[in-house]
Design a protein around this motif. Structure first.
Motif, PDB file in Angstrom:
ATOM      1  N   GLU A   8       0.842  -1.205   0.000  1.00 32.05           N
ATOM      2  CA  GLU A   8       0.000   0.000   0.000  1.00 32.05           C
ATOM      3  C   GLU A   8       0.873   1.251   0.000  1.00 32.05           C
ATOM      4  N   THR A   9       0.475   2.246  -0.775  1.00 40.41           N
ATOM      5  CA  THR A   9       1.183   3.522  -0.826  1.00 40.41           C
ATOM      6  C   THR A   9       0.551   4.482   0.171  1.00 40.41           C
ATOM      7  N   LEU A  10       1.394   5.123   0.962  1.00 40.02           N
ATOM      8  CA  LEU A  10       0.958   6.135   1.917  1.00 40.02           C
ATOM      9  C   LEU A  10       1.781   7.395   1.696  1.00 40.02           C
ATOM     10  N   TYR A  11       1.372   8.465   2.327  1.00 40.51           N
ATOM     11  CA  TYR A  11       2.091   9.734   2.240  1.00 40.51           C
ATOM     12  C   TYR A  11       2.434  10.166   3.658  1.00 40.51           C
ATOM     13  N   VAL A  12       3.681  10.555   3.855  1.00 42.65           N
ATOM     14  CA  VAL A  12       4.205  10.859   5.180  1.00 42.65           C
ATOM     15  C   VAL A  12       4.779  12.269   5.170  1.00 42.65           C
ATOM     16  N   ILE A  13       4.471  13.043   6.210  1.00 40.21           N
ATOM     17  CA  ILE A  13       5.160  14.315   6.391  1.00 40.21           C
ATOM     18  C   ILE A  13       6.458  13.978   7.105  1.00 40.21           C
ATOM     19  N   HIS A  14       7.552  14.187   6.413  1.00 39.51           N
ATOM     20  CA  HIS A  14       8.867  13.751   6.879  1.00 39.51           C
ATOM     21  C   HIS A  14       9.748  14.959   7.148  1.00 39.51           C
ATOM     22  N   ARG A  15      10.269  15.044   8.349  1.00 33.41           N
ATOM     23  CA  ARG A  15      11.186  16.136   8.701  1.00 33.41           C
ATOM     24  C   ARG A  15      12.607  15.736   8.349  1.00 33.41           C
ATOM     25  N   ASN A  16      13.362  16.701   7.893  1.00 32.92           N
ATOM     26  CA  ASN A  16      14.779  16.489   7.640  1.00 32.92           C
ATOM     27  C   ASN A  16      15.466  16.313   8.989  1.00 32.92           C
ATOM     28  N   PRO A  17      16.144  15.184   9.228  1.00 34.16           N
ATOM     29  CA  PRO A  17      16.757  14.971  10.544  1.00 34.16           C
ATOM     30  C   PRO A  17      17.904  15.935  10.853  1.00 34.16           C
ATOM     31  N   HIS A  18      18.460  16.570   9.837  1.00 29.47           N
ATOM     32  CA  HIS A  18      19.575  17.489  10.042  1.00 29.47           C
ATOM     33  C   HIS A  18      19.128  18.937  10.153  1.00 29.47           C
ATOM     34  N   THR A  19      17.944  19.235   9.630  1.00 32.32           N
ATOM     35  CA  THR A  19      17.398  20.590   9.668  1.00 32.32           C
ATOM     36  C   THR A  19      15.928  20.482  10.058  1.00 32.32           C
TER      37      THR A  19
END
Length: 79
Positions: A8-19
């Motif tokens: 299944e395809t999902l969409y994630v709000i992903h934060r940059n771990p460095h910024t």
């Protein structure tokens, strides 16, 4: 927590771990966890992430975009 199916395809709000002030909407795939085939994980940007309540997971890009705009006050960069 919702139940998902492998593939299944999902969409994630992903934060940059460095910024930490940079976030994007990323497409992710639900897969069986390579460490524990009885549980599922999200494959995102060549990494496996456990499916937890801490992830901002959405069923459609539009849902993710709406949440992104609400929380960050701007439209996300196009995928």
């Amino acid at each position: 927590m919702m139940d998902y199916k492998a593939g299944e395809t999902l969409y994630v709000i992903h934060r940059n771990p460095h910024t930490q002030d940079v976030a994007n909407i990323r497409e992710a795939t639900v897969v069986n966890d390579p460490q524990d085939p009885l549980s599922q994980t999200i494959y995102l940007m060549d990494e496996f992430y456990p499916i937890t309540e801490e992830l901002a997971v959405f069923n459609s890009y539009e849902e993710a975009e709406e949440a992104y705009s609400y929380y960050f006050g701007t439209d996300p960069e196009p995928m």
